[in-house]
Design a protein around this motif. Sequence first.
Motif, PDB file in Angstrom:
ATOM      1  N   PRO A 123     -14.454  44.424 -17.698  1.00  0.00           N
ATOM      2  CA  PRO A 123     -14.589  44.166 -16.256  1.00  0.00           C
ATOM      3  C   PRO A 123     -13.334  44.627 -15.512  1.00  0.00           C
ATOM      4  CG  PRO A 123     -15.184  42.211 -17.514  1.00  0.00           C
ATOM      5  CD  PRO A 123     -14.609  43.203 -18.493  1.00  0.00           C
ATOM      6  N   ALA A 124     -13.522  45.180 -14.345  1.00  0.00           N
ATOM      7  CA  ALA A 124     -12.385  45.643 -13.547  1.00  0.00           C
ATOM      8  C   ALA A 124     -11.563  44.450 -13.073  1.00  0.00           C
ATOM      9  CB  ALA A 124     -12.861  46.454 -12.352  1.00  0.00           C
ATOM     10  N   ILE A 125     -10.254  44.533 -13.263  1.00  0.00           N
ATOM     11  CA  ILE A 125      -9.342  43.485 -12.798  1.00  0.00           C
ATOM     12  C   ILE A 125      -8.185  44.150 -12.070  1.00  0.00           C
ATOM     13  CG2 ILE A 125      -9.918  41.862 -14.636  1.00  0.00           C
ATOM     14  CD1 ILE A 125      -7.206  42.613 -15.939  1.00  0.00           C
ATOM     15  N   TYR A 126      -7.507  43.369 -11.237  1.00  0.00           N
ATOM     16  CA  TYR A 126      -6.305  43.835 -10.548  1.00  0.00           C
ATOM     17  C   TYR A 126      -5.113  43.102 -11.148  1.00  0.00           C
ATOM     18  CZ  TYR A 126      -9.302  46.198  -7.294  1.00  0.00           C
ATOM     19  OH  TYR A 126     -10.235  47.037  -6.754  1.00  0.00           O
ATOM     20  N   ILE A 127      -4.074  43.852 -11.447  1.00  0.00           N
ATOM     21  CA  ILE A 127      -2.879  43.312 -12.081  1.00  0.00           C
ATOM     22  C   ILE A 127      -1.701  43.527 -11.146  1.00  0.00           C
ATOM     23  CG2 ILE A 127      -1.331  43.525 -14.067  1.00  0.00           C
ATOM     24  CD1 ILE A 127      -3.767  44.771 -15.567  1.00  0.00           C
ATOM     25  N   ARG A 128      -0.923  42.478 -10.913  1.00  0.00           N
ATOM     26  CA  ARG A 128       0.289  42.596 -10.097  1.00  0.00           C
ATOM     27  C   ARG A 128       1.488  42.714 -11.017  1.00  0.00           C
ATOM     28  NH1 ARG A 128       2.556  42.849  -5.511  1.00  0.00           N
ATOM     29  NH2 ARG A 128       4.470  41.778  -5.013  1.00  0.00           N
ATOM     30  N   ILE A 129       2.287  43.742 -10.798  1.00  0.00           N
ATOM     31  CA  ILE A 129       3.490  43.970 -11.594  1.00  0.00           C
ATOM     32  C   ILE A 129       4.639  43.219 -10.935  1.00  0.00           C
ATOM     33  CG2 ILE A 129       5.076  45.697 -12.507  1.00  0.00           C
ATOM     34  CD1 ILE A 129       2.759  47.728 -12.290  1.00  0.00           C
ATOM     35  N   GLU A 130       5.095  42.159 -11.568  1.00  0.00           N
ATOM     36  CA  GLU A 130       6.181  41.341 -11.018  1.00  0.00           C
ATOM     37  C   GLU A 130       7.551  41.951 -11.297  1.00  0.00           C
ATOM     38  OE1 GLU A 130       5.849  38.778  -9.027  1.00  0.00           O
ATOM     39  OE2 GLU A 130       3.664  38.769  -9.195  1.00  0.00           O
ATOM     40  N   GLY A 131       7.775  42.418 -12.492  1.00  0.00           N
ATOM     41  CA  GLY A 131       9.059  43.028 -12.849  1.00  0.00           C
ATOM     42  C   GLY A 131       8.945  44.535 -12.844  1.00  0.00           C
ATOM     43  N   GLN A 132       9.099  45.144 -14.020  1.00  0.00           N
ATOM     44  CA  GLN A 132       8.983  46.591 -14.144  1.00  0.00           C
ATOM     45  C   GLN A 132       7.709  47.022 -14.848  1.00  0.00           C
ATOM     46  OE1 GLN A 132      11.377  47.278 -11.736  1.00  0.00           O
ATOM     47  NE2 GLN A 132      11.174  49.188 -12.834  1.00  0.00           N
ATOM     48  N   GLU A 133       7.029  46.086 -15.552  1.00  0.00           N
ATOM     49  CA  GLU A 133       5.799  46.445 -16.234  1.00  0.00           C
ATOM     50  C   GLU A 133       4.899  45.229 -16.399  1.00  0.00           C
ATOM     51  OE1 GLU A 133       6.660  46.316 -20.952  1.00  0.00           O
ATOM     52  OE2 GLU A 133       7.543  48.013 -19.903  1.00  0.00           O
ATOM     53  N   ALA A 134       3.616  45.507 -16.596  1.00  0.00           N
ATOM     54  CA  ALA A 134       2.629  44.460 -16.842  1.00  0.00           C
ATOM     55  C   ALA A 134       1.581  45.023 -17.792  1.00  0.00           C
ATOM     56  CB  ALA A 134       1.980  44.009 -15.545  1.00  0.00           C
ATOM     57  N   THR A 135       1.018  44.159 -18.627  1.00  0.00           N
ATOM     58  CA  THR A 135       0.043  44.577 -19.624  1.00  0.00           C
ATOM     59  C   THR A 135      -1.305  43.946 -19.337  1.00  0.00           C
ATOM     60  OG1 THR A 135       1.797  44.773 -21.267  1.00  0.00           O
ATOM     61  CG2 THR A 135      -0.447  44.649 -22.100  1.00  0.00           C
ATOM     62  N   CYS A 136      -2.366  44.739 -19.432  1.00  0.00           N
ATOM     63  CA  CYS A 136      -3.722  44.249 -19.208  1.00  0.00           C
ATOM     64  C   CYS A 136      -4.109  43.292 -20.335  1.00  0.00           C
ATOM     65  CB  CYS A 136      -4.701  45.419 -19.158  1.00  0.00           C
ATOM     66  SG  CYS A 136      -6.422  44.899 -18.996  1.00  0.00           S
ATOM     67  N   PRO A 137      -4.603  42.106 -19.999  1.00  0.00           N
ATOM     68  CA  PRO A 137      -4.974  41.150 -21.042  1.00  0.00           C
ATOM     69  C   PRO A 137      -6.241  41.545 -21.799  1.00  0.00           C
ATOM     70  CG  PRO A 137      -5.494  40.268 -18.889  1.00  0.00           C
ATOM     71  CD  PRO A 137      -4.750  41.553 -18.662  1.00  0.00           C
ATOM     72  N   TYR A 138      -7.034  42.461 -21.263  1.00  0.00           N
ATOM     73  CA  TYR A 138      -8.245  42.910 -21.949  1.00  0.00           C
ATOM     74  C   TYR A 138      -7.971  44.034 -22.940  1.00  0.00           C
ATOM     75  CZ  TYR A 138     -11.412  40.400 -18.779  1.00  0.00           C
ATOM     76  OH  TYR A 138     -12.084  39.440 -18.083  1.00  0.00           O
ATOM     77  N   CYS A 139      -7.347  45.126 -22.464  1.00  0.00           N
ATOM     78  CA  CYS A 139      -7.242  46.337 -23.282  1.00  0.00           C
ATOM     79  C   CYS A 139      -5.822  46.673 -23.727  1.00  0.00           C
ATOM     80  CB  CYS A 139      -7.834  47.526 -22.532  1.00  0.00           C
ATOM     81  SG  CYS A 139      -6.911  47.994 -21.040  1.00  0.00           S
ATOM     82  N   SER A 140      -4.851  45.902 -23.320  1.00  0.00           N
ATOM     83  CA  SER A 140      -3.443  46.070 -23.706  1.00  0.00           C
ATOM     84  C   SER A 140      -2.771  47.303 -23.134  1.00  0.00           C
ATOM     85  CB  SER A 140      -3.284  46.074 -25.234  1.00  0.00           C
ATOM     86  OG  SER A 140      -3.748  44.862 -25.757  1.00  0.00           O
ATOM     87  N   ARG A 141      -3.382  47.943 -22.126  1.00  0.00           N
ATOM     88  CA  ARG A 141      -2.683  49.041 -21.452  1.00  0.00           C
ATOM     89  C   ARG A 141      -1.485  48.463 -20.718  1.00  0.00           C
ATOM     90  NH1 ARG A 141      -7.092  52.944 -18.527  1.00  0.00           N
ATOM     91  NH2 ARG A 141      -7.560  54.138 -20.388  1.00  0.00           N
ATOM     92  N   THR A 142      -0.369  49.146 -20.802  1.00  0.00           N
ATOM     93  CA  THR A 142       0.827  48.693 -20.109  1.00  0.00           C
ATOM     94  C   THR A 142       1.057  49.595 -18.908  1.00  0.00           C
ATOM     95  OG1 THR A 142       1.789  47.832 -22.133  1.00  0.00           O
ATOM     96  CG2 THR A 142       3.302  48.262 -20.318  1.00  0.00           C
ATOM     97  N   PHE A 143       1.185  48.990 -17.738  1.00  0.00           N
ATOM     98  CA  PHE A 143       1.442  49.713 -16.497  1.00  0.00           C
ATOM     99  C   PHE A 143       2.924  49.557 -16.177  1.00  0.00           C
ATOM    100  CE2 PHE A 143      -3.004  48.631 -16.493  1.00  0.00           C
ATOM    101  CZ  PHE A 143      -3.597  49.821 -16.102  1.00  0.00           C
ATOM    102  N   VAL A 144       3.618  50.695 -16.063  1.00  0.00           N
ATOM    103  CA  VAL A 144       5.058  50.716 -15.830  1.00  0.00           C
ATOM    104  C   VAL A 144       5.305  51.216 -14.413  1.00  0.00           C
ATOM    105  CG1 VAL A 144       7.268  51.655 -16.602  1.00  0.00           C
ATOM    106  CG2 VAL A 144       5.440  51.213 -18.269  1.00  0.00           C
ATOM    107  N   LEU A 145       6.088  50.462 -13.657  1.00  0.00           N
ATOM    108  CA  LEU A 145       6.405  50.836 -12.288  1.00  0.00           C
ATOM    109  C   LEU A 145       7.376  52.015 -12.283  1.00  0.00           C
ATOM    110  CD1 LEU A 145       5.666  49.830  -9.467  1.00  0.00           C
ATOM    111  CD2 LEU A 145       7.732  48.452  -9.519  1.00  0.00           C
TER     112      LEU A 145
END
Length: 73
Positions: free
Chosen positions: A42-64
Amino acid sequence: MRDGHFTGYTPEVIPGVTPQDRITVSSRVVACDGGRGVAGHPAIYIRIEGQEATCPYCSRTFVLAEGAGHEDH
């Protein structure tokens, strides 16, 4: 575990099993759907608080990206 604050929203990394996708983004809010169409999640929106955040479903890490994420929203 990549979540230094132990918030419970980051999956535990299992070497050889958990994908190590790192995607550089220019916004603090990103959308993730697993990227595999109907085989994704399912599509979710993730807010990056520091420099990176990881999706709890697929473990993709989004780096600012360097210098990004200074929105006032």
